[in-house]
Design a protein around this motif. Structure first.
Motif: not given
Length: 68
Positions: A28-37
């Motif tokens: 996420x560019x806003x909160x820098x959270x990394x996740x996987x899909x």
């Protein structure tokens, strides 16, 4: 696609891995959270059931890694 943490639509794909399904690592560019899909290709019933078992294991492993 929206960020599961903050709801922002400003998502960047960092990496992709192709196999029986496509795994995409996003940030996420806003909160820098990394996740996987995971994108699953549905072929037949037997394969779908196998993929469900594999995905459950991936999610379980991911959860265990975050808790460690």
């Amino acid at each position: 696609m929206i960020c599961p943490k903050c709801g922002s639509e400003q998502i960047a794909t960092v990496a992709s891995i192709n196999g029986l399904w496509v795994e995409r690592y996003k940030k996420c560019k806003a909160c820098k959270h990394n996740f996987q899909t995971c994108e699953i290709i549905k072929v037949d019933r037997e394969l779908i059931e196998y993929q469900k078992v594999v995905l459950k294991q991936i999610l379980k492993d991911s959860k265990n890694q975050k808790e460690a």
